[in-house]
Design an enzyme around this catalytic site. Sequence first.
Site, mmCIF file in Angstrom:
data_model
loop_
_atom_site.group_PDB
_atom_site.id
_atom_site.type_symbol
_atom_site.label_atom_id
_atom_site.label_comp_id
_atom_site.label_asym_id
_atom_site.label_seq_id
_atom_site.Cartn_x
_atom_site.Cartn_y
_atom_site.Cartn_z
ATOM 1 N N GLU A 158 0.933 -0.992 0.004
ATOM 2 C CA GLU A 158 -0.124 0.104 0.115
ATOM 3 C C GLU A 158 0.787 1.146 0.044
ATOM 4 O O GLU A 158 1.610 1.305 1.008
ATOM 5 C CB GLU A 158 -0.917 0.148 1.194
ATOM 6 C CG GLU A 158 -1.841 1.303 1.266
ATOM 7 C CD GLU A 158 -2.683 1.378 2.684
ATOM 8 O OE1 GLU A 158 -3.039 0.298 3.105
ATOM 9 O OE2 GLU A 158 -2.783 2.223 3.144
ATOM 10 N N THR A 216 -4.410 6.329 1.888
ATOM 11 C CA THR A 216 -4.604 7.783 2.455
ATOM 12 C C THR A 216 -5.069 8.434 1.325
ATOM 13 O O THR A 216 -4.413 9.498 1.104
ATOM 14 C CB THR A 216 -3.375 8.449 3.468
ATOM 15 O OG1 THR A 216 -2.784 7.434 4.155
ATOM 16 C CG2 THR A 216 -3.868 9.380 4.084
ATOM 17 N N LYS A 246 -11.412 -1.013 6.889
ATOM 18 C CA LYS A 246 -10.100 -0.750 7.502
ATOM 19 C C LYS A 246 -10.550 -0.415 8.951
ATOM 20 O O LYS A 246 -11.098 0.968 9.373
ATOM 21 C CB LYS A 246 -9.346 0.171 6.827
ATOM 22 C CG LYS A 246 -8.242 0.973 7.477
ATOM 23 C CD LYS A 246 -7.404 1.966 6.695
ATOM 24 C CE LYS A 246 -6.390 2.635 7.399
ATOM 25 N NZ LYS A 246 -5.298 3.254 6.716
HETATM 26 O O1 LIG Z 1 -2.527 4.196 7.482
HETATM 27 C C1 LIG Z 1 -2.073 3.595 8.422
HETATM 28 C C2 LIG Z 1 -1.174 3.689 9.169
HETATM 29 O O2 LIG Z 1 -0.231 4.685 8.655
HETATM 30 C C3 LIG Z 1 -0.358 2.811 9.570
HETATM 31 O O3 LIG Z 1 -0.363 2.554 10.985
HETATM 32 P P1 LIG Z 1 0.741 1.969 11.778
HETATM 33 O O4 LIG Z 1 2.163 2.897 11.228
HETATM 34 O O5 LIG Z 1 0.635 2.222 13.156
HETATM 35 O O6 LIG Z 1 1.010 0.511 11.285
#
Ligand SMILES: O=C[C@H](O)COP(=O)(O)O
Length: 208
Positions: free
Chosen positions: A43, A70, A130
Amino acid sequence: MSEHPLIGQLKAARVVPVVRMKNAAHAATAVRWLYDAGLRIFEITMTIPDAPALIRELSSDPALLVGAGTVPDAATADTCLRAGARFVVSPWVDPDLVAPCRAAGAILMSGATTPTEVRAALKAGAQVVKVFPAASAGGPAHVKALTSVFPGIVFCPTGGVDPSNLDAYLSAGASFVGMGGKLVDEGLVAANDRAAVMAVAQQILVKA
Ligand SMILES: O=C[C@H](O)COP(=O)(O)O
């Protein structure tokens, strides 16, 4: 509604690496290291400078399953889908993302935390929810509570997931998880610490 064919691939992998870097060269390096470790799903978040260019480059490899993360709006989703993204991830529910994803045959993963938000994501047309931010929302226990009222829904908890709690999320009912900073820390990439990144990636693969 039948399940999107790529969801089986995501379930089998169990972890979607979320590449979120401030520096585009670091992101490309992180992907290369994770690829060398054996990971094939990525991703690529829009917080990386010129993220669609990286999506385009990676999507030219048919062995990879590349998505956009995002994603703030339909125009950006469209750009990423044209670049080859096969899934689009948003940390919130944005019904505007449904049309471009449907037109491209891509998966839409919408962010939600509460049952009301999960319902809104599903009503809007998301194929994957999600659960974000998973850890601060209550971790695996929160995911388990959601699956009890939404049986059969594909949940991808993200935010605070790491190799040590991966199994707990999957046991709680997650179909797969998103893993960002604990899998690819930009500081390690900047320090050229390939061994440290590879070591974490190996833990994911051992568990898969
Ligand atoms: O969108 C997802 C997050 O940036 C991922 O979170 P994380 O870095 O805590 O795994």
